[in-house]
Design an enzyme around this catalytic site. Structure first.
Site, mmCIF file in Angstrom:
data_model
loop_
_atom_site.group_PDB
_atom_site.id
_atom_site.type_symbol
_atom_site.label_atom_id
_atom_site.label_comp_id
_atom_site.label_asym_id
_atom_site.label_seq_id
_atom_site.Cartn_x
_atom_site.Cartn_y
_atom_site.Cartn_z
ATOM 1 N N LYS A 103 -56.269 21.071 44.459
ATOM 2 C CA LYS A 103 -57.677 21.469 44.527
ATOM 3 C C LYS A 103 -58.358 20.797 43.350
ATOM 4 C CE LYS A 103 -61.130 24.858 44.032
ATOM 5 N NZ LYS A 103 -61.496 26.033 43.238
ATOM 6 N N GLY A 164 -68.104 32.371 39.396
ATOM 7 C CA GLY A 164 -68.182 33.621 38.658
ATOM 8 C C GLY A 164 -69.541 34.297 38.665
ATOM 9 N N ALA A 190 -66.527 29.490 45.439
ATOM 10 C CA ALA A 190 -67.357 29.872 44.286
ATOM 11 C C ALA A 190 -68.651 30.545 44.723
ATOM 12 C CB ALA A 190 -67.700 28.673 43.405
ATOM 13 N N GLY A 191 -68.968 31.595 44.005
ATOM 14 C CA GLY A 191 -70.226 32.288 44.227
ATOM 15 C C GLY A 191 -70.094 33.600 44.982
ATOM 16 N N ALA A 212 -62.055 34.231 43.967
ATOM 17 C CA ALA A 212 -61.234 34.489 42.781
ATOM 18 C C ALA A 212 -61.795 35.710 42.063
ATOM 19 C CB ALA A 212 -61.202 33.261 41.876
#
Lengths: 262, 262, 262, 262
Positions: A103, A164, A190-191, A212
């Site tokens: 990744k 994040g 992300a987000g 995550a």
């Protein structure tokens, strides 16, 4: 009858067949026990791990958790800020993890953590040429996404919002354009802040979602991991089901004829 | 460890314990076979049926489907435009369905199908006094919702958007205010277009979601019913999990320390 | 040629012709000097004043400011919670202000300050019957707005968001529906936080905008009053100008033909 | 007292002082007469013109209109798809227009017309080095915007949405981040559909707004030009005025004390 929820509907990335369309990032987990519970609750089959986390004496445990839960590990190049750094990190990861999947993250700085398009495209080209299966984390610019697909990336991973931030999908229009223009698997990365963000990503046509910190930093990570599993499945099913159109005015779900006489 | 997804988390409305937080409306189903498949795929335990649909010779089949799938039927007063009509319809339904539950709808007109607040409050008061368990379909005005709860309704059912519009939750702020102010179960009713709308409703604190045309009029109703089941579960779990806060800037999910030396 | 900005485009409410489509509320002004500067900067011709502010010894100054700036005063029934209170207040205001205009407010409580639809409709009917020119502050429910117009109100004043919230127009779809259904002047009242909110209200077809705390509680009230004057004019002009449609993809504003040879 | 609307508040780009913060693009104008009326109604002092429009026999008229209305012309590189093309076009424009200002556009394709970040950054660097005053049209990626400022561009011009889409500002968060990170003048370019979009851009901290098809393709271009003039002024004033914060709940603009006794 139409298709059913029980139909096989696997995701294939670089020849690998996946039943779950949820990918888990491991950053931010409060403990190895929590991470393990979250992985199990999520049903994820792929987990990303930063090479830097695998330094001797520290990282062993993350890999052990992955091993114990039976998930495949995809190393990422988190923290890299130039193509050169990212390529070196990917090569180190290939040796350490014995996988040619990576990744790819090349970010502009330590605060916004936004992808640097120039360095990213440079790194992606080099890694593809070098035989890597590149899953490329990018911003939501359709031009970048198209370039990454054209370079031969195995998957394109546009952000919904900064890493994040928990801001969800700030610009669904860009995602819709990317989906139209890009044929390889699209993974929203992300987000994501909560379950409905993941559902929306799938409804917009993403093939998978990576979360995550939305899980690892939730008040109850394991519950949120379970929520995300359901959310991704819900969004995928809804995408396949073909939603009703939006209209300003109501349309009665009960037809006006046949009203009981009073 | 925190709570887990396997914890019992039942919804109780008027003393009835429900495992599923998805309620299905039956209007708009293309066929009885489709309706049956959707009910099964949804896992719903409650289904609403318009009294008018139960006229002899027409309606039998809907009730047969409900019977066969084991769901409880809640009659609704769809199509009523005055308190008087609604009360008469509820009374007729009580006899026909042998239940004192009623989903109360009093709408202003046949086109927008928006609740009429004055007639609605009047009808709700009379039906509660008459011993009904009233689940009241209302607009998203917090004042109306509070009044309905104060009158003794068993559940308050604010709309997300007009019936059949598929516009989702147009004003999440009103829902948030209602949730703060109303203690009885809150069921999002009307406006849901796709799975992420249902997930969002639950994340905002709704106790359940009712969908009708979003399922029955989807291209593949059974798939959308399955999507809604997952979506409602996802939203409930996420609500319990405690999401991360939103922030403009990123926060690394991988801590900056420990970067591999290159 | 089409219409021009210089065309007369007056607003007429209850027979009164207004050049400015901005109405100012006086609550929250930090000082009389600030209020006077804001009124002048806004170009407003109508100003609303709460009867309660006109208690002897306190209120004189607000009326003096209005007198000095040449604006007409419309008394409001702020703080009233029942139809009875509102009617009594309106009658007292008619005597005190020597006007049969009244901005009718009947709110549910002191915290949310949301209109109470039942009491509001009751009061509106009584005041219209008693010869008042009623400008009715209401929520954004199309049914309430239609009822108020049907009762004979001179203007309907839906909120964009709760009073003092600065949240803008939470549900533009409701405003669009109200505009379609209501023929009398529509004045967006409450919720405006900044200039773009006022512009949007006008673009959605409102005939005027009322602002109070967005101006009086801004860091620099006089600047914000000037901003609102421009914003309302901009929105009205844009509404008349007929905007381009929205589309997902770009359309070149420079035609592709004629590209310079390089 | 605070600042007033009458204060000078000029915009300075590359040493040029501008009273108007509205810049007009000329593409799409239905006629020279319409363009002239729009320029006059807009109050713009800068107008962008594509070099390709200035081919002999065609373009004269646009420049004549600019000349007659007294606006300064900034040539743009519309239609260019590589750094090489853009640099050659800018050089040709420098000769033709006798100006070292250039609005730099390097787009990925003829359909989406989205900026190509790699070619754009390449072209920007070369043109700055060659003494041009570069106003660079870019996507809304903060990283690209920062890179362009670092290269020495005189202004950074992020899009709100794709050219000609009329979609407004799809991602205000990115604009807010760009504003925080970039010190040179910021001009919102592309995507504006109506006046409130322009007002919002200025409220977010943009220094100016460029509109083309929102005006030239409106039903009544001259009216929309006047609307945009007001809209940009409104947004700038509101930005300076300091808006009230957003809050979920209301705060009374009339203080609860002093309610008239009834």
């Amino acid at each position: 009858m139409g298709p059913t929820a029980a139909d096989g509907d696997p995701l294939v990335i670089a020849g690998r067949r996946l039943s779950s369309r949820l990918i888990l990032g491991t950053g931010g987990a409060p403990s190895m026990a929590s991470l393990e519970a979250s992985i199990r609750a999520s049903g994820a089959e792929l987990v990303t791990v930063a090479l830097r986390r695998v330094a001797p004496g520290v990282a062993g445990s993350v890999l052990e958790v992955c091993d114990r839960t039976g998930v495949a590990v995809v190393p990422n190049t988190a923290g890299c800020r130039t193509a050169r750094e990212a390529v070196l990190t990917a090569e180190a990861a290939r040796d350490a993890f014995e996988t040619d999947w990576v990744k790819l993250e090349v970010v502009s700085d330590d605060r916004m953590l936004l992808p640097d398009p120039v360095e990213l495209l440079d790194a992606a080209g080099r890694l593809v040429d070098d035989g890597f299966r590149v899953l490329a984390y990018t911003n939501d610019d359709p031009v970048c996404a198209i370039r990454l697909a054209d370079l031969g990336c195995a998957a394109v991973m546009p952000l919904g919002a900064p890493i994040g931030s928990g801001m969800g999908i700030r610009n669904p229009y860009n995602l819709a354009i990317i989906r139209e223009q890009v044929g390889v698997p699209l993974v929203l990365d992300a987000g994501i802040g909560t379950a409905s963000d993941a559902t929306l990503a799938m409804e917009l046509g993403c093939d998978a979602v990576l979360v995550a910190s939305a899980v690892t930093r939730a008040r109850h990570p394991e519950l949120m991991a379970a929520a995300m599993a359901d959310a991704v499945r819900a969004g995928r099913l809804a995408h396949r089901a073909g939603r009703i159109p939006r209209r300003l005015y109501a349309q009665a779900s009960t037809s006006p004829a046949g009203l009981a006489e009073l």
